[in-house]
Design a protein around this motif. Structure first.
Motif, mmCIF file in Angstrom:
data_model
loop_
_atom_site.group_PDB
_atom_site.id
_atom_site.type_symbol
_atom_site.label_atom_id
_atom_site.label_comp_id
_atom_site.label_asym_id
_atom_site.label_seq_id
_atom_site.Cartn_x
_atom_site.Cartn_y
_atom_site.Cartn_z
ATOM 1 N N GLY A 536 19.914 36.229 41.719
ATOM 2 C CA GLY A 536 20.267 35.055 42.506
ATOM 3 C C GLY A 536 19.898 35.207 43.964
ATOM 4 O O GLY A 536 19.152 36.104 44.364
ATOM 5 N N ALA A 537 20.435 34.304 44.758
ATOM 6 C CA ALA A 537 20.087 34.249 46.185
ATOM 7 C C ALA A 537 21.032 35.094 47.020
ATOM 8 O O ALA A 537 22.164 35.385 46.624
ATOM 9 N N ILE A 538 20.535 35.508 48.188
ATOM 10 C CA ILE A 538 21.382 36.187 49.170
ATOM 11 C C ILE A 538 22.234 35.125 49.857
ATOM 12 O O ILE A 538 21.703 34.150 50.399
ATOM 13 N N PRO A 539 23.553 35.263 49.854
ATOM 14 C CA PRO A 539 24.396 34.254 50.497
ATOM 15 C C PRO A 539 24.039 34.080 51.970
ATOM 16 O O PRO A 539 24.058 35.047 52.743
ATOM 17 N N ASN A 556 17.250 45.340 43.482
ATOM 18 C CA ASN A 556 17.968 44.451 42.597
ATOM 19 C C ASN A 556 16.975 43.414 42.082
ATOM 20 O O ASN A 556 15.762 43.654 42.088
ATOM 21 N N HIS A 557 17.447 42.257 41.634
ATOM 22 C CA HIS A 557 16.570 41.176 41.172
ATOM 23 C C HIS A 557 16.817 39.912 41.993
ATOM 24 O O HIS A 557 16.761 38.794 41.473
ATOM 25 N N LEU A 558 17.094 40.085 43.276
ATOM 26 C CA LEU A 558 17.414 38.951 44.130
ATOM 27 C C LEU A 558 16.177 38.123 44.408
ATOM 28 O O LEU A 558 15.052 38.647 44.456
ATOM 29 N N ASP A 559 16.377 36.828 44.593
ATOM 30 C CA ASP A 559 15.260 35.940 44.899
ATOM 31 C C ASP A 559 15.686 34.955 45.979
ATOM 32 O O ASP A 559 16.747 35.088 46.583
ATOM 33 N N SER A 575 18.222 46.259 54.521
ATOM 34 C CA SER A 575 17.160 46.637 53.598
ATOM 35 C C SER A 575 17.259 45.775 52.346
ATOM 36 O O SER A 575 18.347 45.597 51.792
ATOM 37 N N ALA A 576 16.103 45.261 51.911
ATOM 38 C CA ALA A 576 16.055 44.454 50.690
ATOM 39 C C ALA A 576 14.799 44.789 49.892
ATOM 40 O O ALA A 576 14.337 43.967 49.102
ATOM 41 N N ILE A 577 14.235 45.974 50.080
ATOM 42 C CA ILE A 577 13.024 46.333 49.346
ATOM 43 C C ILE A 577 13.328 46.392 47.855
ATOM 44 O O ILE A 577 14.466 46.622 47.439
ATOM 45 N N GLY A 578 12.297 46.198 47.035
ATOM 46 C CA GLY A 578 12.494 46.242 45.596
ATOM 47 C C GLY A 578 13.054 44.968 45.017
ATOM 48 O O GLY A 578 13.554 44.966 43.900
ATOM 49 N N ASN A 579 13.011 43.869 45.778
ATOM 50 C CA ASN A 579 13.409 42.551 45.287
ATOM 51 C C ASN A 579 12.213 41.618 45.459
ATOM 52 O O ASN A 579 12.051 40.968 46.498
ATOM 53 N N ASP A 580 11.352 41.535 44.431
ATOM 54 C CA ASP A 580 10.088 40.813 44.584
ATOM 55 C C ASP A 580 10.248 39.311 44.695
ATOM 56 O O ASP A 580 9.318 38.611 45.096
ATOM 57 N N GLY A 581 11.405 38.801 44.344
ATOM 58 C CA GLY A 581 11.586 37.359 44.393
ATOM 59 C C GLY A 581 11.962 36.828 45.747
ATOM 60 O O GLY A 581 12.104 35.608 45.920
ATOM 61 N N LEU A 582 12.128 37.719 46.726
ATOM 62 C CA LEU A 582 12.564 37.276 48.051
ATOM 63 C C LEU A 582 11.392 36.760 48.865
ATOM 64 O O LEU A 582 10.249 37.189 48.695
ATOM 65 N N CYS A 583 11.704 35.877 49.790
ATOM 66 C CA CYS A 583 10.688 35.325 50.681
ATOM 67 C C CYS A 583 11.324 35.014 52.020
ATOM 68 O O CYS A 583 12.543 35.059 52.171
ATOM 69 N N GLY A 584 10.479 34.700 53.007
ATOM 70 C CA GLY A 584 10.972 34.321 54.330
ATOM 71 C C GLY A 584 11.501 35.511 55.098
ATOM 72 O O GLY A 584 11.004 36.629 54.995
#
Length: 978
Positions: A536-539, A556-559, A575-584
């Motif tokens: 899911g999304a980062i709040p 994780n699997h965050l997007d 740090s949010a590395i290893g979450n390929d669904g993230l952007c921006g």
């Protein structure tokens, strides 16, 4: 009170304990017939009026326990009738007026607990009637005036917590009237006279301990002649036991241990203790943090007096806790932490029904926690951490209903945590159970810890869901559940923990989304939930949290979109590395921009997801078909030979195939080759989401060359070692592979976290084609401490004990933050009852030869000696010396008997600058030469102590790690090393 003969004359003014405020009126000087002025324990402020010097008839002046400021009036020397003078516990500054030495009738002078500076006036030695002198807790410096030791009526002297220096005049030990003698926490040094107690028949309290003092030599056995002694405080010095002179003549080498530490050879070393047991009034004995070595004698349990406090921590003593320790039934405080005690904890301790504080942490104690501990119903603090305790946590610890602090972390405890432990509502401080092998689920009773501030259950084998009842632990400030096997979602009920500052769920198997409710914890500063299965999304609301300074969401699997304000704008804290669904997010994150997709684009995206999935299925089917063909041709190998060790490894970690590793490394491409060794090669790779909880996880793949004799056994040994151990400074294994390659040959591989800074060797000896730099003193010191902590864990906290056998810079890997990780356990030897030695270690010498690498291997190994923890200590010592001298142990300069060890030893301590790496000196010496050189000399001294030729003379890793930590702590204060 007025005079009887002259009713109009005030002779006494007593307004003590009256809660008066304001200042003392200068008009006090008009009461010229005043004899007694008592303003004790009020709220008076301002300066002491100089008009008090007019009070020539005054004999009693009490101004203690106020907030008076300014200086002591010099004119008080005019009050020649003064017998009692007290300014204790105020805010006075300046010096002690030398004129006070003219008050020849003075019997009591109390000026303690102020801010007085300067030296003790020698004129105070003229106060021939003085009985009590308190200079406690000021900023006084310089020597103790010799004249004070000639005050024949002195009964009480308290000058602790100052900066007095030099030695104590010996005549103090001849003042037969002395009852209280306190010079703790100063900068005093020297030795106590061996007849120190012979002329002090009235002595009740002797306090020379505390930070700052540096007394050495023997503790005089004559102190037992002070038969009225009640309290003896000698902590934090360098006192030693007595070594008989004839022993020094017979075996002068055997009495040396480390940095001039005396090692006891028999009970004669503890002569002072033997005689003190006869002191029938002794209640407190504090010899913490000294150099009392040898074997703890059994007569430590023979005190005849009402012994209430026995403190003997931080000494190099060994031996066992006496079985008769339960005879000391009056004990309230018992501390033997940070020694080398072994054996079991005596069941007899359960007889100490008055015990309130018990600390046995950081020893080598083994077996279980005695069930008799349940009888210690008055206990407030229980600390048993950093031992080798095994078995389960006794249920009857739940009867300790007054316990406020429990620390049994870093042991070998197994089984479930009894629910009654969580029912201890008295725990107002900490419950620390980390670094054990505890299993099972957390019961709902955990919510009964309503008053605990710290709960640490990290690095265990706990499983199940995180109970929602944790939200009832209303006082929690720190909650650590990392490195377990928790599943399910993060309970939103944690939002009720309004005082929480740190929350750690790293390295579990948690799923679901990040609860929005966590943002309601307004004081939360550190949130770690990396290495899970969160989606899911980062709040977005987290960016509005002004308190949050560290947030780790990596792997994780965050997007969806990453916020850009608050903690998300801090590259050092987020740090949010290893979450390929993230952007921006901010530009430094280097994430792709977020796109707004139309309906047609969404359908195209779905198709893009579907096609690779179909392709993956086809590849898997082809792989299965190829595998069946090989079976038909009779070329089946490998999997039939997987032993019990490999099966355990495969069951514990996620399965991975040869094909997946082939794809992860681009077909084991040469461009991904990290290193090549005798038993295999290491490649850099990227694992897909189907293998790990993270997407595109960068890993190091170690492939074993099974054609090399002994390689298969090396794989098995490393599997077993990595399955058994778990520590922050040991390389983390992600998964393993025991399969067949595309040609049907046996295939073995281990997959580890990728270390972006590679090995320490690359930084000590840079390659010509690599962009590296010389490591700083800070970096070197932190790295060597990480390695020492890892070996200390392997030797003293792991079960079975693990001997690495091949420690060297090549096998020390460095993470992105320069954290050091010990790797390559292929030559390791496991020592313990739980492992099958015949299956694992038999025959290893025949295939491996000498365990270790030339230059780093212990000398006794070359002569056929067995692998030992002392051998690891030798390798560590050589590695340390290489790091700080810049010279490898195989350097061409080491010929004709010269070794790295002898070179370093010759430079200690005065020639340290001649042996240290010149580049390191050039970079570090910047106006702080002596402090830097002292630090370097201390560090090199540890390396020399560890790398001695004789195994019995080497410093063990527990002591090495502890000493390096102390060196770093001292360096932080003096030269700013962090």
């Amino acid at each position: 009170m007025c005079s009887r003969r002259h009713p109009g004359r005030v002779v006494s003014l007593n307004v003590s304990n009256s809660n008066l405020g304001g200042s003392i009126s200068p008009a006090i000087g008009n009461l010229t017939f005043l004899r007694t002025l008592d303003l004790f324990n009020n709220r008076l402020s301002g300066e002491i009026p100089h008009t008090v010097s007019r009070l020539h008839r005054l004999w009693f002046l009490e101004l203690a326990y106020n907030t008076l400021a300014g200086e002591i009036p010099v004119g008080l020397s005019n009050c020649s009738n003064l017998v009692y003078l007290s300014f204790e516990t105020n805010k006075l500054h300046g010096g002690i007026p030398s004129g006070l030495g003219s008050l020849t009738r003075l019997q009591v002078l109390y000026v303690g607990e102020n801010g007085l500076v300067g030296r003790i006036p020698p004129s105070l030695g003229n106060l021939s009637e003085l009985a009590s002198l308190s200079l406690f807790q000021n900023k006084l410096e310089g020597p103790i005036p010799e004249g004070l030791s000639r005050l024949r009526y002195l009964r009480f002297i308290q000058a602790g917590r100052n900066s007095l220096s030099g030695t104590i005049p010996h005549l103090f030990f001849n003042i037969s009237s002395l009852q209280y003698f306190g010079f703790a926490s100063n900068k005093l040094h020297g030795r106590l006279p061996q007849d120190a107690g012979r002329h002090l028949p009235e002595l009740e309290v002797l306090l020379l301990g505390g930070i700052g003092n540096n007394f050495s030599g023997m503790i005089p056995a004559s102190l037992s002649n002070a038969t009225k002694i009640q309290q003896l405080g000698l902590a934090k010095n360098r006192f030693e036991g007595r070594v008989p002179p004839e022993v020094g003549k017979l075996c002068p080498v055997s009495v040396q241990l480390g940095s001039n530490m005396l090692q006891a050879v028999d009970e004669a070393d503890w002569e002072f203790l033997r005689y003190l047991t006869n002191c029938t009034r002794l209640e407190v004995l504090d010899v913490d943090d000294n150099k009392l070595g040898g074997v703890l004698p059994s007569f430590v349990a023979n005190f005849t007096g009402p012994m209430k406090t026995l403190l003997m921590s931080k000494n190099p003593m060994s031996g066992v806790l006496p079985l008769a320790i339960g005879n000391l039934v009056d004990l309230e405080v018992l501390e033997f932490a940070e020694n080398n005690l072994h054996g079991v904890i005596p069941e007899d301790i359960g007889r100490l029904h008055n015990l309130r504080f018990l600390s046995l942490e950081s020893n080598l104690l083994s077996r279980g926690i005695p069930p008799s501990f349940g009888n210690l119903t008055q206990l407030l603090t229980l600390s048993l951490s950093n031992n080798k305790l095994s078995g389960s946590i006794p249920e009857n610890l739940g009867s300790l209903q007054k316990l406020t602090y429990m620390n049994i972390s870093s042991n070998r405890l197994t089984g479930a945590i009894p629910g009654v432990i969580f029912g201890l509502s008295s725990l107002t401080d900490s419950l620390l159970l980390s670094d054990n092998y505890l299993s099972g689920v957390l019961p709902p009773q955990i919510g009964n810890l309503k008053h605990a501030t710290t709960l640490d259950l990290s690095r265990n084998n706990l499983s199940g869901e995180v109970p929602a009842a944790l939200g009832d632990c209303a006082s929690l400030v720190s909650l650590a559940l990392d490195d377990n096997y928790f599943t399910g979602s993060i309970p939103p009920s944690l939002a009720k923990l309004r005082g929480l500052i740190m929350l750690n769920f790293t390295k579990n198997a948690l799923s679901g989304s990040i609860p929005l409710e966590l943002s309601k914890i307004h004081g939360l500063q550190k949130l770690y939930i990396a290495h899970n299965n969160l989606s899911g999304a980062i709040p977005q609301v987290f960016e509005d949290s002004s308190a949050l300074v560290e947030l780790d969401l990596s792997y994780n699997h965050l997007d969806s979109e990453v916020p850009s304000r608050g903690v998300f704008a801090n590259m050092t804290g987020f740090s949010a590395i290893g979450n390929d669904g993230l952007c921006g997010g901010i530009a430094e994150l280097k994430l792709p921009p977020c796109e707004v997709k139309s309906n047609s684009q969404k359908k195209l995206s779905q198709l893009k997801i579907l096609l690779p999935a179909i392709g993956t299925v086809i590849v898997i089917c082809l792989s299965i078909l190829l595998f069946m063909l090989f079976l038909r041709k009779g070329r089946k190998k490998g999997l039939d030979r997987i032993n019990a060790t490999e099966n355990q490894m495969l069951n514990k970690y996620p399965r991975i195939t040869y094909l997946e590793l082939f794809e992860a490394t681009d077909g084991f491409a040469p461009t991904n080759l990290i290193g090549v060794g005798k038993y295999g090669s290491v490649y850099k790779g990227n694992l897909p989401v189907t293998v790990t909880a993270a997407r595109n996880l960068v890993v190091a793949v170690k492939i074993f060359s099974l054609q090399q004799p002994g390689s298969s056994r090396i794989f098995m040994v490393e599997c077993e070692a990595m399955r058994q151990v778990k520590h922050r400074n040991l390389i983390n294994i992600i998964t393993c592979c025991s399969s067949m390659d595309s040609r049907g040959n046996d295939f073995r591989a281990l997959v580890f976290d990728f270390m972006p800074k590679y090995s320490l060797d690359r930084w000590l000896r840079p390659r010509s084609n690599e962009q590296t730099h010389k490591l700083s003193l800070t970096q070197l010191l932190n790295i060597v401490i990480d390695v020492a902590d890892a070996l200390d864990y392997l030797h003293n906290s792991s079960y079975p004990t693990v001997i690495h056998c091949d420690l060297k810079p090549n096998n020390i890997l460095l993470g992105s933050d320069w954290t050091a990780y010990v790797a390559d356990f292929g030559l390791a030897k496991l020592v313990g009852d739980s492992m099958d030695q015949s299956n694992l270690n038999a025959g290893t010498e025949s295939t491996i030869g000498i365990r270790g690498t030339i230059g780093y291997v212990a000398p006794e190994y070359g002569a056929g000696g067995q692998a030992s923890v002392e051998g690891d200590a030798y390798s560590f010592g050589v590695t340390l010396l290489e790091m700080f001298t810049g010279k490898a142990p195989t350097d061409d300069m080491f010929v004709e008997g010269l070794t790295l060890h002898s070179l370093a030893e010759a430079g200690l301590p005065d020639k340290i600058s001649e042996i240290i790496d010149p580049d390191l000196l050039h970079n570090e010496l910047n106006g702080k030469d002596s402090s830097i050189l002292n630090c370097l000399a201390s560090v090199v001294g540890v390396g020399v102590s560890c790398s001695k030729d004789n195994p019995s003379e080497r410093m063990n890793m527990k002591h090495a790690a502890a000493k390096l930590h102390r060196i770093r702590d001292a360096s932080e204060r003096t030269v700013g090393i962090h």
